[in-house]
Design a protein around this motif. Structure first.
Motif, PDB file in Angstrom:
ATOM      1  N   GLU A 145       2.415 -14.672  -4.781  1.00 12.40           N
ATOM      2  CA  GLU A 145       1.404 -14.653  -5.826  1.00 12.40           C
ATOM      3  C   GLU A 145       1.718 -13.653  -6.932  1.00 12.40           C
ATOM      4  O   GLU A 145       2.477 -12.719  -6.763  1.00 12.40           O
ATOM      5  CB  GLU A 145       0.018 -14.362  -5.209  1.00 12.40           C
ATOM      6  N   LYS A 146       1.107 -13.888  -8.064  1.00  9.63           N
ATOM      7  CA  LYS A 146       1.186 -13.014  -9.228  1.00  9.63           C
ATOM      8  C   LYS A 146       0.153 -11.919  -9.088  1.00  9.63           C
ATOM      9  O   LYS A 146      -0.780 -12.132  -8.322  1.00  9.63           O
ATOM     10  CB  LYS A 146       0.962 -13.780 -10.522  1.00  9.63           C
ATOM     11  N   PRO A 147       0.168 -10.834  -9.852  1.00 14.20           N
ATOM     12  CA  PRO A 147       1.343 -10.304 -10.507  1.00 14.20           C
ATOM     13  C   PRO A 147       2.367  -9.964  -9.430  1.00 14.20           C
ATOM     14  O   PRO A 147       2.001  -9.349  -8.422  1.00 14.20           O
ATOM     15  CB  PRO A 147       0.851  -9.034 -11.195  1.00 14.20           C
ATOM     16  N   SER A 173       2.644 -18.123 -10.624  1.00 18.81           N
ATOM     17  CA  SER A 173       2.056 -18.237 -11.984  1.00 18.81           C
ATOM     18  C   SER A 173       2.015 -19.711 -12.338  1.00 18.81           C
ATOM     19  O   SER A 173       2.870 -20.221 -13.073  1.00 18.81           O
ATOM     20  CB  SER A 173       2.911 -17.460 -12.991  1.00 18.81           C
ATOM     21  N   GLN A 174       1.001 -20.373 -11.820  1.00 21.09           N
ATOM     22  CA  GLN A 174       0.990 -21.839 -11.839  1.00 21.09           C
ATOM     23  C   GLN A 174       0.702 -22.432 -13.211  1.00 21.09           C
ATOM     24  O   GLN A 174       0.736 -23.644 -13.368  1.00 21.09           O
ATOM     25  CB  GLN A 174      -0.008 -22.362 -10.795  1.00 21.09           C
ATOM     26  N   GLN A 175       0.423 -21.575 -14.212  1.00 21.02           N
ATOM     27  CA  GLN A 175       0.150 -22.149 -15.546  1.00 21.02           C
ATOM     28  C   GLN A 175       1.383 -22.874 -16.105  1.00 21.02           C
ATOM     29  O   GLN A 175       1.249 -23.726 -16.969  1.00 21.02           O
ATOM     30  CB  GLN A 175      -0.315 -21.052 -16.511  1.00 21.02           C
ATOM     31  N   HIS A 249     -15.594 -14.731  -3.284  1.00 18.83           N
ATOM     32  CA  HIS A 249     -15.347 -14.144  -4.605  1.00 18.83           C
ATOM     33  C   HIS A 249     -13.969 -13.477  -4.636  1.00 18.83           C
ATOM     34  O   HIS A 249     -13.349 -13.276  -3.598  1.00 18.83           O
ATOM     35  CB  HIS A 249     -16.435 -13.110  -4.945  1.00 18.83           C
ATOM     36  N   TYR A 250     -13.542 -13.113  -5.831  1.00 22.85           N
ATOM     37  CA  TYR A 250     -12.267 -12.422  -5.977  1.00 22.85           C
ATOM     38  C   TYR A 250     -12.500 -10.925  -5.783  1.00 22.85           C
ATOM     39  O   TYR A 250     -13.128 -10.290  -6.628  1.00 22.85           O
ATOM     40  CB  TYR A 250     -11.669 -12.683  -7.360  1.00 22.85           C
ATOM     41  N   PRO A 251     -12.007 -10.348  -4.701  1.00 26.06           N
ATOM     42  CA  PRO A 251     -12.330  -8.948  -4.412  1.00 26.06           C
ATOM     43  C   PRO A 251     -11.834  -7.995  -5.511  1.00 26.06           C
ATOM     44  O   PRO A 251     -10.815  -8.237  -6.158  1.00 26.06           O
ATOM     45  CB  PRO A 251     -11.588  -8.685  -3.100  1.00 26.06           C
ATOM     46  N   TRP A 253     -10.436  -5.072  -5.487  1.00 27.89           N
ATOM     47  CA  TRP A 253      -9.284  -4.173  -5.406  1.00 27.89           C
ATOM     48  C   TRP A 253      -8.469  -4.295  -6.689  1.00 27.89           C
ATOM     49  O   TRP A 253      -7.736  -3.411  -7.082  1.00 27.89           O
ATOM     50  CB  TRP A 253      -8.428  -4.455  -4.162  1.00 27.89           C
ATOM     51  N   ARG A 254      -8.625  -5.428  -7.367  1.00 29.88           N
ATOM     52  CA  ARG A 254      -7.916  -5.701  -8.630  1.00 29.88           C
ATOM     53  C   ARG A 254      -8.112  -4.619  -9.685  1.00 29.88           C
ATOM     54  O   ARG A 254      -7.282  -4.433 -10.547  1.00 29.88           O
ATOM     55  CB  ARG A 254      -8.464  -7.008  -9.220  1.00 29.88           C
ATOM     56  N   LYS A 255      -9.258  -3.965  -9.608  1.00 25.50           N
ATOM     57  CA  LYS A 255      -9.622  -3.014 -10.653  1.00 25.50           C
ATOM     58  C   LYS A 255      -8.878  -1.676 -10.496  1.00 25.50           C
ATOM     59  O   LYS A 255      -8.820  -0.887 -11.434  1.00 25.50           O
ATOM     60  CB  LYS A 255     -11.136  -2.804 -10.489  1.00 25.50           C
ATOM     61  N   ALA A 265      -3.714  -6.964 -15.730  1.00 31.91           N
ATOM     62  CA  ALA A 265      -2.604  -7.611 -15.009  1.00 31.91           C
ATOM     63  C   ALA A 265      -3.081  -8.845 -14.248  1.00 31.91           C
ATOM     64  O   ALA A 265      -2.315  -9.789 -14.050  1.00 31.91           O
ATOM     65  CB  ALA A 265      -1.972  -6.616 -14.043  1.00 31.91           C
ATOM     66  N   ASP A 266      -4.340  -8.835 -13.829  1.00 27.69           N
ATOM     67  CA  ASP A 266      -4.849  -9.942 -13.013  1.00 27.69           C
ATOM     68  C   ASP A 266      -4.702 -11.278 -13.746  1.00 27.69           C
ATOM     69  O   ASP A 266      -4.110 -12.224 -13.217  1.00 27.69           O
ATOM     70  CB  ASP A 266      -6.318  -9.661 -12.664  1.00 27.69           C
ATOM     71  N   MET A 267      -5.220 -11.377 -14.953  1.00 25.18           N
ATOM     72  CA  MET A 267      -5.028 -12.604 -15.733  1.00 25.18           C
ATOM     73  C   MET A 267      -3.849 -12.478 -16.698  1.00 25.18           C
ATOM     74  O   MET A 267      -3.270 -13.477 -17.124  1.00 25.18           O
ATOM     75  CB  MET A 267      -6.315 -12.968 -16.494  1.00 25.18           C
ATOM     76  N   GLY A 268      -3.479 -11.223 -17.016  1.00 27.89           N
ATOM     77  CA  GLY A 268      -2.320 -11.020 -17.894  1.00 27.89           C
ATOM     78  C   GLY A 268      -1.055 -11.585 -17.272  1.00 27.89           C
ATOM     79  O   GLY A 268      -0.181 -12.108 -17.968  1.00 27.89           O
ATOM     80  N   ALA A 269      -0.959 -11.491 -15.945  1.00 30.12           N
ATOM     81  CA  ALA A 269       0.228 -12.050 -15.282  1.00 30.12           C
ATOM     82  C   ALA A 269       0.363 -13.541 -15.596  1.00 30.12           C
ATOM     83  O   ALA A 269       1.468 -14.080 -15.609  1.00 30.12           O
ATOM     84  CB  ALA A 269       0.134 -11.837 -13.777  1.00 30.12           C
ATOM     85  N   HIS A 270      -0.747 -14.205 -15.863  1.00 26.90           N
ATOM     86  CA  HIS A 270      -0.691 -15.630 -16.239  1.00 26.90           C
ATOM     87  C   HIS A 270      -0.386 -15.794 -17.734  1.00 26.90           C
ATOM     88  O   HIS A 270       0.491 -16.552 -18.128  1.00 26.90           O
ATOM     89  CB  HIS A 270      -2.034 -16.309 -15.972  1.00 26.90           C
ATOM     90  N   HIS A 271      -1.148 -15.081 -18.567  1.00 25.51           N
ATOM     91  CA  HIS A 271      -1.036 -15.370 -20.011  1.00 25.51           C
ATOM     92  C   HIS A 271       0.147 -14.668 -20.680  1.00 25.51           C
ATOM     93  O   HIS A 271       0.753 -15.228 -21.593  1.00 25.51           O
ATOM     94  CB  HIS A 271      -2.366 -15.049 -20.707  1.00 25.51           C
ATOM     95  N   ASP A 331      -5.621 -22.002 -23.492  1.00 26.24           N
ATOM     96  CA  ASP A 331      -6.196 -21.432 -22.275  1.00 26.24           C
ATOM     97  C   ASP A 331      -6.226 -22.569 -21.247  1.00 26.24           C
ATOM     98  O   ASP A 331      -5.790 -23.689 -21.547  1.00 26.24           O
ATOM     99  CB  ASP A 331      -7.599 -20.871 -22.576  1.00 26.24           C
ATOM    100  N   ARG A 332      -6.759 -22.297 -20.051  1.00 28.30           N
ATOM    101  CA  ARG A 332      -6.653 -23.345 -19.021  1.00 28.30           C
ATOM    102  C   ARG A 332      -7.353 -24.646 -19.397  1.00 28.30           C
ATOM    103  O   ARG A 332      -6.874 -25.721 -19.072  1.00 28.30           O
ATOM    104  CB  ARG A 332      -7.200 -22.796 -17.708  1.00 28.30           C
ATOM    105  N   GLY A 333      -8.488 -24.509 -20.097  1.00 22.32           N
ATOM    106  CA  GLY A 333      -9.261 -25.722 -20.381  1.00 22.32           C
ATOM    107  C   GLY A 333      -9.132 -26.218 -21.806  1.00 22.32           C
ATOM    108  O   GLY A 333      -9.845 -27.153 -22.187  1.00 22.32           O
TER     109      GLY A 333
HETATM  110  O1  LIG Z   1      -6.019 -17.413 -11.808  1.00 22.73           O
HETATM  111  C1  LIG Z   1      -6.791 -16.610 -11.338  1.00 22.73           C
HETATM  112  C2  LIG Z   1      -8.243 -16.839 -11.405  1.00 22.73           C
HETATM  113  O2  LIG Z   1      -9.005 -15.629 -11.424  1.00 22.73           O
HETATM  114  C3  LIG Z   1      -8.631 -14.667 -10.457  1.00 22.73           C
HETATM  115  C4  LIG Z   1      -9.622 -13.509 -10.542  1.00 22.73           C
HETATM  116  O3  LIG Z   1      -9.669 -12.956 -11.803  1.00 22.73           O
HETATM  117  C5  LIG Z   1      -7.190 -14.251 -10.688  1.00 22.73           C
HETATM  118  O4  LIG Z   1      -6.785 -13.304  -9.722  1.00 22.73           O
HETATM  119  C6  LIG Z   1      -6.300 -15.445 -10.583  1.00 22.73           C
HETATM  120  O5  LIG Z   1      -4.971 -15.155 -10.838  1.00 22.73           O
END
Ligand SMILES: O=C1CO[C@H](CO)[C@@H](O)[C@@H]1O
Ligand SMILES: NC(=O)C1=CN([C@@H]2O[C@H](COP(=O)(O)OP(=O)(O)OC[C@H]3O[C@@H](n4cnc5c(N)ncnc54)[C@H](OP(=O)(O)O)[C@@H]3O)[C@@H](O)[C@H]2O)C=CC1
Length: 432
Positions: A145-147, A173-175, A249-251, A253-255, A265-271, A331-333
């Motif tokens: 998984e990302k990051p 990074s499935q985007q 929910h998304y825990p 620890w990300r913060k 980094a949580d969504m930055g790893a995607h975008h 963006d995704r949508g």
């Molecule tokens: O794509 C995602 C959807 O949201 C999650 C929580 O912010 C992320 O961790 C994840 O990478």
């Protein structure tokens, strides 16, 4: 069994003449002949998967990508929490209609299993690098998984380790593969010059991480908290980090810096990953780090590439590409452009087209079968994560810095080079 027997591998004993004849026969054999890997399995056999980390992502990945795909057979689940690994096993057994899924509490034991050909890593970010290195050492293909990493040093080490191990590696990074290929379309159009010379890319994602200041709470039995922490500093349990029960929910620890790179980094790893792709920087990176002018600002950190393109943290959610002749927002949508017809276009040649995978896990499977490189290789994932780390360093240290993406160093700044990694707990040192 003695040493000699142990090295015999069950082969018949041959005298010198027979050995020479066997050698000549092998030399004459077609070059395409390859020795069977891990037993006598055919390339078309399902890839036997071990899953490390059965939290919300591990569960969703299993349900949406791995269990429905007959090219995989999930054989083992590992989690530091007993409830979670047993629920993971139940989901897998229900899918295959048996009781065969093994459970492990320690990822090393899962990786070492003979019935595991490849691993999926869906643990919190501070664990990724250590688990990737263990998969490399065992020669097992991996989807992580990302990051991909928590620090710049980890990114450099992961690229090197995966290259040396020769495993087939996909970053989660499935985007690059999913969301009706909107990101593919955006990257393709930017690369083809549809917005003219690129000036800047604006990425709308969350804040930089903060140090963890959560109080200690009482822990439920069944959780190996020491292993949850792994390389991170020792501290007491708190439910925000590792929620009890089967949470949906998304825990958070990300913060916290000890475990992740914040919302940035949580969504930055995607975008940022899409930005790097569109800018054709997958094997490189920016050369300058510029913090926002206002020292209290949580947006505005900027990374500058050698060609002058500016990658800026802030703006609408997703990635917005600004060029001399137009802009594309994705963006995704949604995907849109100004002028509107920029996206009404198809690449002129196949060489200009980016792949449209049927899915991200499916792309990994295809590459496991042909031993090729998946769309989000270790280098792609580690360099996209590095963008997040550089942005976070801009907020945490608020200094302008020169970055060398080839040698993974800040130039002429020893103080900054101390930020390449963080202090790990004893027993979790990195190689080199
Ligand atoms: O794509 C995602 C959807 O949201 C999650 C929580 O912010 C992320 O961790 C994840 O990478
Ligand atoms: N690509 C995408 O779209 C998404 C990616 N992610 C990524 O997936 C990863 C996991 O995130 P998420 O599922 O939200 O987090 P969770 O906390 O829900 O899941 C992580 C799981 O791993 C367990 N765990 C912790 N350490 C270990 C270890 N050493 N060995 C085995 N298991 C361990 C945790 O145990 P415990 O139960 O004790 O907490 C938990 O069950 C992150 O890297 C995240 O960024 C997440 C969501 C979507």
């Amino acid at each position: 069994m003695g040493y000699r027997g142990a090295m015999n591998h069950g082969l018949p004993k041959l005298d010198r003449r027979q050995l020479l004849a066997a050698g000549a026969a092998l030399a004459a054999a077609p070059l395409s002949y390859s020795l069977p890997v891990r037993g006598q399995r055919a390339p078309s056999d399902p890839v036997r998967l071990g899953v490390i980390g059965y939290g919300i992502r591990g569960r969703n990945l299993l349900k949406s990508s791995f269990l429905p795909n007959d090219g995989f057979r999930v054989t083992a689940v590992c989690d530091v929490d007993e409830t979670r690994r047993l629920v993971g096993k139940a989901l897998v057994d229900e899918r295959y209609g048996d009781d065969a899924c093994a459970v492990e509490s320690e990822h090393g034991a899962l990786i070492a299993r003979d019935d595991v050909d490849a691993v999926v890593i869906a643990t919190p970010d501070h664990w990724h690098t250590h688990q990737i290195l263990d998969a490399c050492a065992a020669g097992k293909d991996a989807y992580c998984e990302k990051p991909l990493t928590l620090t710049l040093r980890e990114s450099q080490i992961v690229i090197d380790a995966v290259r040396k191990a020769g495993i087939v590696f996909q970053t989660g990074s499935q985007q690059r593969s999913e969301y009706e290929h909107r990101f593919v379309k955006a990257a393709e159009a930017v690369r083809a010059g549809r917005i003219g010379r690129v000036l800047s890319v604006h990425v709308g994602v969350g804040d930089a991480p903060v140090p963890c200041d959560l109080p200690t709470e009482e822990m439920e039995p069944g959780l190996d908290w020491d292993r949850w922490l792994g390389p991170a500093p020792m501290r007491g349990y708190n439910e925000i980090l590792s929620p009890r029960g089967l949470h949906g929910h998304y825990p958070l620890w990300r913060k916290y810096r000890e475990y992740a790179g914040g919302g940035l980094a949580d969504m930055g790893a995607h975008h940022f990953d899409i930005a790097q792709w569109a800018l054709e920087m997958d094997d490189s990176g920016p050369v300058k780090v510029v913090p926002p002018r206002d020292p209290s600002s949580k947006r505005g950190a900027t990374l500058v590439y050698a060609n002058g393109v500016r990658l800026i943290h802030g703006g609408p959610h997703g990635a917005t590409f600004i060029g001399e002749d137009g802009m594309i927002a994705v963006d995704r949508g949604r995907i849109s452009s100004i002028p509107g017809d920029i996206l009404e276009w198809e690449p002129e040649s196949e060489a200009d087209r980016l792949p449209r995978n049927t899915g991200h896990a499916a792309n990994w499977l295809d590459r496991i079968r042909d031993r090729g490189v998946p769309i989000c290789s270790a280098e792609v994932g580690a360099r996209s994560a590095a963008i997040c780390h550089l942005m976070n360093i801009a907020y945490i240290h608020r200094q302008e810095l020169d970055w060398d993406p080839v040698n993974w160093r800040f130039e002429g700044n020893d103080e900054a080079n101390a930020w390449l990694d963080y202090e790990r707990r004893e027993g979790y040192g990195l190689p080199g």
